[in-house]
Design a protein around this motif. Structure first.
Motif, short mmCIF file in Angstrom:
data_model
loop_
_atom_site.label_atom_id
_atom_site.label_comp_id
_atom_site.label_asym_id
_atom_site.label_seq_id
_atom_site.Cartn_x
_atom_site.Cartn_y
_atom_site.Cartn_z
N LEU A 181 12.94 -4.92 5.24
CA LEU A 181 13.36 -4.24 6.27
C LEU A 181 12.47 -2.98 6.43
O LEU A 181 12.23 -2.76 7.53
CB LEU A 181 14.90 -3.48 6.02
N MET A 182 12.00 -2.36 5.16
CA MET A 182 11.44 -1.09 5.62
C MET A 182 9.85 -1.64 6.09
O MET A 182 9.32 -1.02 6.75
CB MET A 182 11.00 -0.53 3.93
N ASP A 183 9.52 -2.72 5.60
CA ASP A 183 8.18 -3.36 5.94
C ASP A 183 8.37 -3.56 7.52
O ASP A 183 7.28 -3.44 8.26
CB ASP A 183 7.72 -4.56 5.27
N ALA A 184 9.39 -4.11 7.99
CA ALA A 184 9.61 -4.44 9.49
C ALA A 184 9.55 -3.22 10.38
O ALA A 184 8.76 -3.22 11.31
CB ALA A 184 10.86 -5.18 9.81
N LEU A 185 10.05 -2.17 9.80
CA LEU A 185 9.97 -0.83 10.50
C LEU A 185 8.81 -0.38 10.53
O LEU A 185 8.34 0.06 11.68
CB LEU A 185 10.96 0.16 9.75
N THR A 186 8.06 -0.28 9.58
CA THR A 186 6.75 0.37 9.71
C THR A 186 5.56 -0.57 10.21
O THR A 186 4.93 0.01 11.02
CB THR A 186 6.32 0.58 7.95
N ARG A 187 5.60 -2.10 10.27
CA ARG A 187 4.81 -2.87 11.07
C ARG A 187 4.85 -2.72 12.41
O ARG A 187 4.13 -2.54 13.13
CB ARG A 187 5.05 -4.19 10.52
N ARG A 188 6.15 -2.32 12.92
CA ARG A 188 6.33 -2.31 14.53
C ARG A 188 5.98 -0.82 14.92
O ARG A 188 5.19 -0.89 15.79
CB ARG A 188 8.06 -2.37 14.57
N LYS A 189 6.13 0.16 14.09
CA LYS A 189 5.92 1.48 14.58
C LYS A 189 4.35 1.63 14.46
O LYS A 189 3.60 2.34 15.31
CB LYS A 189 6.30 2.47 13.64
N ARG A 190 3.50 0.84 13.62
CA ARG A 190 2.03 0.82 13.52
C ARG A 190 1.66 0.24 14.75
O ARG A 190 0.79 0.74 15.46
CB ARG A 190 1.83 0.12 12.40
N MET A 191 2.18 -0.92 15.20
CA MET A 191 1.83 -1.68 16.40
C MET A 191 2.37 -0.73 17.64
O MET A 191 1.44 -1.05 18.76
CB MET A 191 2.65 -3.01 16.62
N GLN A 192 3.04 0.00 17.65
CA GLN A 192 3.43 1.02 18.93
C GLN A 192 2.48 1.99 18.56
O GLN A 192 2.89 2.99 19.56
CB GLN A 192 5.00 1.53 18.60
N GLY A 193 1.60 2.45 17.77
CA GLY A 193 0.55 3.36 17.80
C GLY A 193 0.87 4.53 17.12
O GLY A 193 0.46 5.55 17.54
N HIS A 194 1.95 4.53 16.29
CA HIS A 194 2.10 5.56 15.34
C HIS A 194 1.25 5.58 14.10
O HIS A 194 0.75 4.42 13.78
CB HIS A 194 3.53 5.39 14.69
N GLU A 195 0.90 6.77 13.65
CA GLU A 195 0.24 6.82 12.17
C GLU A 195 1.35 6.68 11.30
O GLU A 195 2.01 7.55 10.74
CB GLU A 195 -0.54 8.31 12.17
N THR A 196 1.27 5.49 10.80
CA THR A 196 2.32 5.00 9.72
C THR A 196 2.17 4.82 8.22
O THR A 196 1.06 4.67 8.11
CB THR A 196 2.65 3.80 10.28
N LEU A 197 2.65 5.73 7.71
CA LEU A 197 2.96 6.01 6.19
C LEU A 197 4.21 5.27 5.49
O LEU A 197 5.06 5.98 5.64
CB LEU A 197 2.51 7.42 5.64
#
Length: 873
Positions: free
Chosen positions: A72-88
């Motif tokens: 679930l955490m990976d899904a959240l961060t992968r989506r945010k990265r694709m949305q243009g966020h600097e994801t950590l």
């Protein structure tokens, strides 16, 4: 939908006929890491999105609970990265004080040694060696699962930076008089020889004994009941309720304590329940938390009667006995004196055990270090109340408030050697000095450091900011704090979540450690039963990954993830998810073989067929739906929605409806090829955060672009075509109804049947070729004889079944089924018409009979319709 910004090479690689996860996943993950896709840039102008991983124990290995939350955490961060966020997504491990020390002590025991043979420094060095050699197994398993974490920022709760953070906050809390040392009752493990936290106590139903003992003599007697008779040696009072008339004459007097030469007072305390048992309770302040509180209120002496190993240290006849040996001996001695009034054996009751070694916990009066949680807990509660932090699902907020609003001071010291040593020194003349990371520790004769270490939860409570460089104001801390989401199980809301809230608000001047607390349930087996080694139902997720691939395990877990609700999971469901991955694979191969492309803009709607417009309308609705579900942490709903959209609408309907178009060639085929390419492009993007490996492989083959990890997340273009959706719904109705009829007549799915389609004047007319293809309907030809006529959706489908079924045998079979259904209806009707039966029968039984009657009516109508549509024999 999306702008395709990555460069596309001229050639597109050909896909193998079958998907083999084992040949893809490992190499693909290492490529992602090598290319730095998961490495966050603190200097980036992109908006930040931060999740810190709940640090697994260094002793741990990946279990289904980890796999669930990490998915679930990976899904959240992968989506945010694709949305243009600097994801950590920041990874790391917890040093796990007791668990790790136990591992190394077990190693030493095999060598015939104990930690005391090595001494503290050498033992700690041995633990570090163990950590380097055996610890962190779970980190490799996280790679196997596909965790998109920033490995360049991996942290460990005992590393230099985090140790500095621990010492800093201890010093600040100490100086603010929020840390103190006091003698209190704690959970004590006689095997691990340390205080342990509440979360490290496991309660289970044990067979024990309940004995009722007569205290006092003559008119001054009371009867008390206990499951721990040996502790009576440490009794310093008997307590009764102030309003209990039975004992008012004894309150304030002293009575004889059996087996000893002591007398003890009878005290009145409202804690006592006069309705429970005899209404009198023994008070042992040094060995029970409730008794300790009573003792504090009444100024009672606290007598410690056993040592740290649970061995009795007082009263000659019992001195030197283990606590359980002493229990039997004390009961025997009381029995010989006629003091045992009643015995109940076995007496099943809840008993606390050490979660590490399973030893029965002993409440023990001990000098320990404590955090004064009052003001810290108040701030942690206020942050949720005023909306700075959101708990999801919202109904979990009550449990959070119940905890933080009623929190007791926290015992933070542990009698271990592995952990953060308490930074306090004691001088020869009673001096006490707390040392910060930049202070010089006192030296000289007689100065010694406290021997205890800090509770593991103390350092993990700093995790959201210590991992970003605190107490220094680092670029990482400036960019990525506060974190966005804490996703964790509802079972540790009290322990870890509350501590992070308290420490984060305190250390970061009121800045919350995370803006949302997303609470998940726990993974259970397919019957909803807790997974346990004793039940034999524990599953190693790596076994399922070996058999079905990591994507299949991830998709199964996500599809069961309703917020705050436990997740049942079975191997059949993982197999179904593997089948879904294969379905995506085969559909994409079909698309590539038929020229599906992502090149250039979509054709104008006027050039598209209704089927093309329908699937694009449904695609955009799905994008909007998935986005809404992500924002609400509805992983089960978004996964299920994507499953049905991809399998049902794209693969089973759009691809099948488009086959006649592709076979026909020309401009319609070119348009549909572009539409199919768009649909698969967007669908694979939507699926990628949950099933990253198969989608990456297919998407790069379809588009020729670099990677889905850094591709754009799809956007809802707003395109909707309700007319096309209604038109295709009519096609689906016709196909579904005729398929049902064919099945009812016993026809095989691939069996061809002559048919006449009367579609003139309906929206179905342009779809005749597709309908015939889907239903295996041949042209009517010479000698066509309509033996069945089906009116559906304003059209008529006439079938010639004369050469396809044995009509006489089919009529005989259906007549038998009809008779059985009519008999079932008669029985159910008779029961429901019997007033005496209805008066006595439980509601659920009556409801079952009503359901049987409704089913019988449906069966009769269906069978009569089938008989009516059969040709004459």
């Amino acid at each position: 939908m999306t702008e395709n910004t990555q460069q596309q090479p001229a050639s597109v690689p050909e896909l193998p006929t079958q998907y083999a996860p084992a040949e893809v996943e490992g190499k693909l993950y290492e490529r992602w890491v090598e290319r730095g896709y998961f490495t966050a840039d603190a200097k980036s102008e992109k908006p930040p999105y931060t999740i810190v991983i709940p640090p697994p124990n260094v002793t741990g290995s990946l279990h289904l609970g980890h796999a669930f939350q990490h998915t679930l955490m990976d899904a959240l961060t992968r989506r945010k990265r694709m949305q243009g966020h600097e994801t950590l997504w920041l990874p790391g491990m917890d040093h796990a004080g007791i668990a790790t020390q136990n591992k190394v002590e077990q190693q030493l025991a095999e060598e015939g040694k104990s930690r005391h043979d090595l001494g503290r420094e050498e033992f700690v060095e041995r633990v570090w060696q163990w950590k380097e050699e055996y610890g962190g197994k779970i980190l490799g398993q996280m790679r196997r699962l596909g965790d998109g974490v920033d490995w360049s920022r991996e942290r460990f709760t005992m590393d230099e930076g985090l140790s500095k953070a621990v010492q800093t906050i201890f010093k600040r809390l100490y100086d603010d008089e929020l840390i103190y040392r006091a003698e209190r009752i704690i959970n004590w493990c006689p095997r691990c020889l340390t205080a342990i936290s509440d979360i490290e106590v496991e309660y289970q139903e044990d067979d024990g004994e309940l004995v009722s003992i007569q205290y006092g003599e003559g008119d001054e007697t009371l009867v008390v009941a206990t499951t721990r008779a040996e502790t009576m040696l440490g009794d310093t009072a008997v307590a009764v309720h102030p309003d209990d008339e039975r004992y008012k004459h004894l309150v304030g007097r002293r009575i004889k304590l059996p087996l000893t030469d002591r007398t003890i007072p009878v005290v009145a305390d409202t804690h006592v329940d006069p309705e429970f048992g005899t209404g009198a309770v023994k008070v042992t302040p040094a060995h029970d938390p409730n008794d300790f509180a009573i003792g504090q209120r009444h100024g009672l002496e606290s007598l410690t009667i056993m040592d740290e190993r649970g061995v009795i240290t007082v009263h000659g006849p019992f001195q030197g006995l283990d606590r359980f040996e002493a229990r039997s001996a004390v009961v025997g001695a009381l029995r010989s004196q006629g003091r045992i009034v009643a015995e109940k054996r076995p007496y099943v009751h809840s008993v606390g055990h050490c979660s590490r070694c399973k030893t029965t916990i002993e409440p023990r009066l001990s000098m320990q270090w404590w955090v004064k949680v009052g003001p810290l807990a108040q701030a942690a509660g206020d942050a949720v109340r005023d909306g700075r932090v959101r708990i999801h699902p919202e109904d979990m907020s009550k449990r959070y408030f119940d905890w933080v609003d009623n929190m007791h001071d926290w015992c933070i010291s542990r009698q271990l050697w592995w952990g953060h040593r308490i930074p306090v020194w004691y001088g020869p003349d009673g001096e006490v000095v707390c040392v910060g990371p930049d202070d010089e520790a006192p030296t000289g004769e007689g100065w010694t450091q406290d021997t205890d270490v800090l509770d593991t939860w103390f350092s993990s409570g700093l995790w959201p900011f210590s991992t970003l460089g605190w107490p220094e104001r680092t670029p990482d801390l400036e960019k990525f704090y506060s974190t966005d989401v804490l996703l964790t199980g509802h079972d540790i809301i009290f322990f870890w979540v509350a501590r992070m809230m308290m420490f984060g608000l305190y250390a970061m001047d009121g800045e919350v450690p995370f803006r949302t607390i997303a609470l998940t349930g726990l993974v259970r087996d397919e019957r909803g039963k807790k997974m346990s080694k004793s039940f034999g139902n524990v599953v190693d997720p790596l076994d399922w990954m070996d058999a079905y691939g990591s994507d299949a395990v991830r998709f199964t877990l996500a599809r069961g993830a309703n917020p705050g609700t436990d997740v049942p999971i079975g191997e059949d469901w993982v197999q179904a998810s593997r089948n879904f991955a294969n379905k995506i694979w085969n559909a994409t191969r079909f698309a590539l073989m038929n020229g599906a492309t992502v090149d250039g803009p979509l054709p104008e709607p006027s050039r598209m067929s209704a089927t093309d417009r329908w699937i694009l309308s449904r695609l955009n609705a799905t994008v909007a739906e998935v986005d809404a579900y992500y924002e609400d942490f509805q992983f089960a709903k978004l996964s299920d929605g994507l499953y049905h959209f991809a399998w049902d609408e794209v693969f089973d309907w759009y691809v099948e409806l488009s086959k006649t178009t592709f076979f026909g060639g020309g401009e319609p085929a070119e348009v549909s090829a572009r539409v199919l390419g768009e649909v698969l492009d967007v669908t694979l993007r939507l699926l990628h955060p949950v099933v990253p490996f198969v989608t990456e492989t297919l998407w790069t083959s379809l588009t020729g672009r670099e990677s889905l990890v850094v591709a754009d997340w799809p956007a809802d273009s707003g395109f909707r075509d309700e007319a096309a959706e209604r038109e295709i719904e009519l096609v689906q109705r016709v196909v579904t109804e005729v398929r049902r009829f064919r099945s009812d007549q016993g026809l095989q799915p691939g069996q061809k049947v002559p048919a006449r389609l009367d579609l003139d004047g309906t929206a179905l007319a342009p779809h005749e070729a597709a309908i015939r293809q889907l239903l295996r309907l041949q042209p009517e030809g010479e000698g066509f004889h309509a033996t069945a006529s089906l009116p559906v959706a304003g059209a008529t489908v006439a079938l010639d079944l004369s050469g396809t079924i044995d009509v006489a045998a089919e009529r005989k079979r259906l007549a038998k089924d009809l008779a059985a259904a009519e008999k079932e209806k008669a029985q159910a009707t008779a029961k429901l018409g019997n007033e005496a039966f209805l008066a006595k029968a439980p509601d659920n039984v009556v409801e079952k009979i009503r359901t049987r009657l409704a089913k019988a009516d449906e069966d009769i109508a269906r069978i009569e319709n089938q008989l009516a549509n059969l040709p004459e024999a």
